[in-house]
Design a protein around this motif. Structure first.
Motif, PDB file in Angstrom:
ATOM      1  N   SER A  18       0.766  -1.276   0.048  1.00 18.83           N
ATOM      2  CA  SER A  18      -0.146  -0.100   0.060  1.00 18.83           C
ATOM      3  C   SER A  18       0.737   1.306   0.100  1.00 18.83           C
ATOM      4  O   SER A  18       1.916   1.303   0.506  1.00 18.83           O
ATOM      5  CB  SER A  18      -0.987   0.058   1.069  1.00 18.83           C
ATOM      6  OG  SER A  18      -1.814  -0.966   1.348  1.00 18.83           O
ATOM      7  N   HIS A  24      -2.392  -6.158   0.419  1.00 20.18           N
ATOM      8  CA  HIS A  24      -2.635  -4.815   0.626  1.00 20.18           C
ATOM      9  C   HIS A  24      -2.081  -4.026  -0.568  1.00 20.18           C
ATOM     10  O   HIS A  24      -0.733  -4.111  -0.655  1.00 20.18           O
ATOM     11  CB  HIS A  24      -1.942  -4.588   1.992  1.00 20.18           C
ATOM     12  CG  HIS A  24      -2.661  -5.145   3.306  1.00 20.18           C
ATOM     13  ND1 HIS A  24      -3.226  -4.299   4.154  1.00 20.18           N
ATOM     14  CD2 HIS A  24      -2.723  -6.429   3.397  1.00 20.18           C
ATOM     15  CE1 HIS A  24      -3.433  -4.959   5.334  1.00 20.18           C
ATOM     16  NE2 HIS A  24      -3.397  -6.423   4.718  1.00 20.18           N
ATOM     17  N   SER A  36      -3.289  -0.465  -1.186  1.00 14.08           N
ATOM     18  CA  SER A  36      -4.276   0.699  -0.907  1.00 14.08           C
ATOM     19  C   SER A  36      -3.733   1.984  -1.472  1.00 14.08           C
ATOM     20  O   SER A  36      -2.614   1.920  -1.154  1.00 14.08           O
ATOM     21  CB  SER A  36      -4.807   0.586   0.545  1.00 14.08           C
ATOM     22  OG  SER A  36      -5.775  -0.220   0.916  1.00 14.08           O
ATOM     23  N   SER A  86      -7.084  -5.540   1.342  1.00 13.06           N
ATOM     24  CA  SER A  86      -6.959  -3.819   1.451  1.00 13.06           C
ATOM     25  C   SER A  86      -6.691  -3.208   0.416  1.00 13.06           C
ATOM     26  O   SER A  86      -5.689  -3.363  -0.343  1.00 13.06           O
ATOM     27  CB  SER A  86      -6.088  -3.751   2.716  1.00 13.06           C
ATOM     28  OG  SER A  86      -6.108  -2.127   2.938  1.00 13.06           O
ATOM     29  N   TYR A  99      -8.293   0.057  -0.433  1.00  9.55           N
ATOM     30  CA  TYR A  99      -8.893   1.484  -0.073  1.00  9.55           C
ATOM     31  C   TYR A  99      -8.244   2.639  -0.657  1.00  9.55           C
ATOM     32  O   TYR A  99      -6.959   2.418  -0.962  1.00  9.55           O
ATOM     33  CB  TYR A  99      -9.145   1.643   1.234  1.00  9.55           C
ATOM     34  CG  TYR A  99      -7.804   2.001   2.194  1.00  9.55           C
ATOM     35  CD1 TYR A  99      -7.409   3.067   2.214  1.00  9.55           C
ATOM     36  CD2 TYR A  99      -7.358   1.029   3.051  1.00  9.55           C
ATOM     37  CE1 TYR A  99      -6.026   3.407   2.969  1.00  9.55           C
ATOM     38  CE2 TYR A  99      -6.287   1.112   3.823  1.00  9.55           C
ATOM     39  CZ  TYR A  99      -5.409   2.434   3.815  1.00  9.55           C
ATOM     40  OH  TYR A  99      -4.485   2.529   4.472  1.00  9.55           O
ATOM     41  N   GLN A 117     -11.110  -4.252   3.197  1.00  9.64           N
ATOM     42  CA  GLN A 117     -11.290  -2.744   3.296  1.00  9.64           C
ATOM     43  C   GLN A 117     -11.194  -2.228   1.697  1.00  9.64           C
ATOM     44  O   GLN A 117     -10.275  -1.992   1.143  1.00  9.64           O
ATOM     45  CB  GLN A 117      -9.842  -2.375   3.824  1.00  9.64           C
ATOM     46  CG  GLN A 117      -9.626  -3.081   5.166  1.00  9.64           C
ATOM     47  CD  GLN A 117      -8.480  -2.559   5.956  1.00  9.64           C
ATOM     48  OE1 GLN A 117      -7.256  -2.399   5.464  1.00  9.64           O
ATOM     49  NE2 GLN A 117      -8.579  -2.696   7.232  1.00  9.64           N
TER      50      GLN A 117
END
Length: 258
Positions: free
Chosen positions: A121, A147, A149, A175, A177, A205
């Motif tokens: 991320s 992840h 994000s 994740s 987001y 997420q």
């Protein structure tokens, strides 16, 4: 055992010495995790760590969150994953990585059979590597959490990730987001949650998407009524979701038994 630097003034010279020391230290199984969060480390250390990981046989978690690593380190770490047989967690979030590193990690995921948690991320992966990463995720049989994000991903990557999850039976946490997804991706996630009984996904997420509207909110509410695997759904800071979605989601939670 966890090895953590004690100050945030670690220099690259010290970092290089530490990374080369990994080979001796971890061959004696004195530590399983190396935590180098926010140490202002540059590629000198990143590449040295990657070289150490190629032959290391004990380290299970490497945390490089918030440093100054570039694609030089990203690619080196990804190549190390192709050879490493013990590392379970790699966190390179908040570094200066681009799609170049993303492509290397996508290739590494196809060869690595032990990594369980990959955190990328707050980098600039973009769709150039988002699509290959999704394709690798589709075939992964070990990754438990992924992840990506705030990585500048659009619906192209979002839809590819959803497609990957249609057949991936092991991923438990995702994740993504703060990307550039619209209701197109939002609806795809809702459909996945509603109709795919085989998904292992427990945590999703997908907040901070300014393009999500009540179309996504209502679809997710409907999905929650049917889904039996999800334990956590994050939709925070989706500013175009209104009370219409809020009420529908609240009612869905009353009926959801997972």
């Amino acid at each position: 055992t966890t090895t953590t630097t004690t100050t945030n003034t670690t220099t690259d010279s010290a970092g290089i010495l530490l990374s080369h020391g990994l080979l001796l230290e971890y061959s004696n199984a004195t530590a399983r995790e190396l935590n180098l969060v926010d140490r202002n480390l540059h590629d000198e250390t990143g590449v040295a760590l990657a070289e150490a990981l190629e032959s290391n046989a004990a380290l299970e978690s490497l945390i490089l969150f918030i440093n100054r690593l570039t694609d030089l380190s990203g690619v080196a770490l990804a190549k190390a994953l192709e050879k490493n047989t013990v590392l379970r967690t790699l966190d390179v979030q908040y570094n200066y990585l681009s799609h170049v590193s993303g492509l290397a990690f996508a290739q590494a995921l196809r060869k690595n059979r032990v990594l369980q948690h990959l955190l990328l991320s707050h980098t600039r992966l973009q769709d150039k590597s988002g699509l290959p990463l999704a394709a690798a995720l589709k075939d992964s049989t070990t990754l438990l959490s992924f992840h990506a994000s705030r990585c500048y991903l659009t619906d192209a990557s979002g839809l590819a990730i959803v497609e990957a999850l249609e057949t991936n039976l092991v991923l438990k946490a995702l994740s993504v987001y703060g990307n550039e997804f619209t209701d197109t991706t939002g609806l795809a996630f809702a459909k996945l949650l509603e109709t795919n009984a085989n998904t292992a996904l427990e945590t999703l997420q997908i907040g901070e998407h300014k393009h999500f509207t009540d179309v996504t909110g209502l679809a997710l509410a409907k999905a929650l009524r049917a889904n039996r695997s999800l334990r956590s759904l994050s939709l925070d800071h989706c500013r175009n979701l209104t009370d219409v979605s809020g009420v529908a989601l609240a009612k869905a939670l009353e009926e959801n038994r997972s």
